[in-house]
Write an enzyme that holds these catalytic residues in place. Sequence first.
Site, short mmCIF file in Angstrom:
data_model
loop_
_atom_site.label_atom_id
_atom_site.label_comp_id
_atom_site.label_asym_id
_atom_site.label_seq_id
_atom_site.Cartn_x
_atom_site.Cartn_y
_atom_site.Cartn_z
N ALA A 140 0.68 -1.39 0.03
CA ALA A 140 0.07 -0.12 -0.04
C ALA A 140 0.73 1.31 0.20
CB ALA A 140 -0.73 0.12 1.34
N GLU A 187 -2.35 -7.27 8.57
CA GLU A 187 -1.67 -6.33 7.85
C GLU A 187 -0.22 -7.07 7.74
OE1 GLU A 187 -1.47 -2.76 10.00
OE2 GLU A 187 -0.85 -1.56 8.28
#
Lengths: 339, 339
Positions: free
Chosen positions: B72, B284
């Site tokens: 990201a 994550e």
Amino acid sequence: MIIDCHGHYTTAPKELQSYRETQIAGLKDPSYVPTKGTLRITDDQIRESLENAQLKFQRERGTDLTIFSPRASAMAHHIGDATTSLHWSQHCNDLIHRVCRLYPQNFVGVCQLPQSPGVPPGNCIEELERCVNELGFIGCNLNPDPSGGHWTAPPLTDRYWYPLYEKIVEFDVPAMVHVSSSCNANFHATGAHYINADTTAFMQFLTADLFKDFPALRFIIPHGGGAVPYHWGRYRGLAQDMKRPPLSDLIRNNIFFDTCVYHLPGIELLLKIVPIDNILFGSEMVGAVRGIDPETGHYFDDTKRYIDAVDRLSAEDRRKLFEGNARKVYPGLNNKFRE
Amino acid sequence: MIIDCHGHYTTAPKELQSYRETQIAGLKDPSYVPTKGTLRITDDQIRESLENAQLKFQRERGTDLTIFSPRASAMAHHIGDATTSLHWSQHCNDLIHRVCRLYPQNFVGVCQLPQSPGVPPGNCIEELERCVNELGFIGCNLNPDPSGGHWTAPPLTDRYWYPLYEKIVEFDVPAMVHVSSSCNANFHATGAHYINADTTAFMQFLTADLFKDFPALRFIIPHGGGAVPYHWGRYRGLAQDMKRPPLSDLIRNNIFFDTCVYHLPGIELLLKIVPIDNILFGSEMVGAVRGIDPETGHYFDDTKRYIDAVDRLSAEDRRKLFEGNARKVYPGLNNKFRE
């Protein structure tokens, strides 16, 4: 003594808003020469604005003293220029001073600073000095984003802010990190911009050595520290990955959170995670959330109730939270109020 | 089956970064003609990049499948223009596709969109379509701030985004609201910008009627919903003051939080506050925080451990959290993986 470190004059007589509207209208008129102008509000109007609001809630909730500053969302440093902000701040601060003189046992002042986007923070020193030395204020609100949601200023750890910090330390007052309204459509003021600013400021402090340069500089990060206590593991991990000090060392003498978190589970988390020495009772009353929680039948912002419901606090913890920590962070309290 | 809804390819072979650096260098050269170019990475390199990282952690932590997307923080939509972003996104997405083909039981793809500041989101439809229809991806990451910390795009509830939403709904894929790196010095990427974006997006959704226009549109707000669960009382109160629906109604079919919160008290709060139907397991991993928590001796981002430690969840709650909710939010899972 129960000291609420976070109250704004959100209920000021409408003349204050009228003044501001006139001031803003003037900005659109090329022939307008900025003047400070006058604000006509009577003592009775001030009393009336408080009796059924902050004073009533103090009595009902059993709190004694509110550390009181101008309405944060109305600071709007992004409007006009430094002169606009200076005139507006002076009127707002003077009004707080009048509140504190009318109710010296209930309110003590914290000032709005005449910040303006692109104008060095040192420009605020004169008004800070006036508020501390002439009006007896004990702290200031510092806006990390005078642009109102565009975040054009350097981070709070940048030397850009140092001239102001030097005076803040010299006057021995703390600064509450508090943004104002947002002129960026992405950010709802009280629902996003406020909380984001708290989180942002904490991360700025985590990544820099500001408190090596200013060991006596003290910040209150309001709204329970934004997202920080909820993500305390993330911040502990980031600090560790970046070889920064442990969070408890980082914040010890310099960073404090208030208790403006509007439900019991949030308060429980805050009190469990953050060292008790770094938490100050606050309610933001009358502020962001004005309603009654249908789940409890009590005001959302009656944060004392949540704290009272937390069993694990000792009497000494409570004393620190409600009074002792505030006296440490705002030494000006000790000159005015006996323990 | 345990499905981790939030993994990025943060360990990609260094050739990916070299490609990007060459691409960025080209932007500074006035004579450079943008071309997609090629990326040479072998299957063995891909295997090596995963075996000692994501795959090892899946085995150690007892998770099965990671919903996997490009890194990201590297999306960096603010760099270059829409063509830059398209070439970069295509390479990143193709690499995710290769990962998913090499390890079809361990990874399923979610795409990066070729967003670019000032370019209408409809420009991303072609790449979204390619990823869904040709590469078999089951979702996308949507950046609410392609400017990288300057927040120049309209809010996610603005009609500006509608053409993209129409396709997202047509393809029946969800979008994870995920910003990228920050080019605003105020915002640390993983410590402030990510969390702020989560909080900001939630408040945007709270204040608008987006889901009346798109009842089937589904967003995952990552990082445990930013500050939202911690301030759930604040958001309930704001919604009430603004005469908006109760939060549980607002989020029911449209807003989901992952469990990327890196300490037990935070996870406890999340699971206590947010309806279980609206929480998806996520870690994550390998991501923002890479170290081992000295307080537990385990990785900060081993979020399954925290959830396992929460007694109050029923077996049915756990099934929803670890699998059922993901299957509901990402229907594409059901075509690929049997219950």
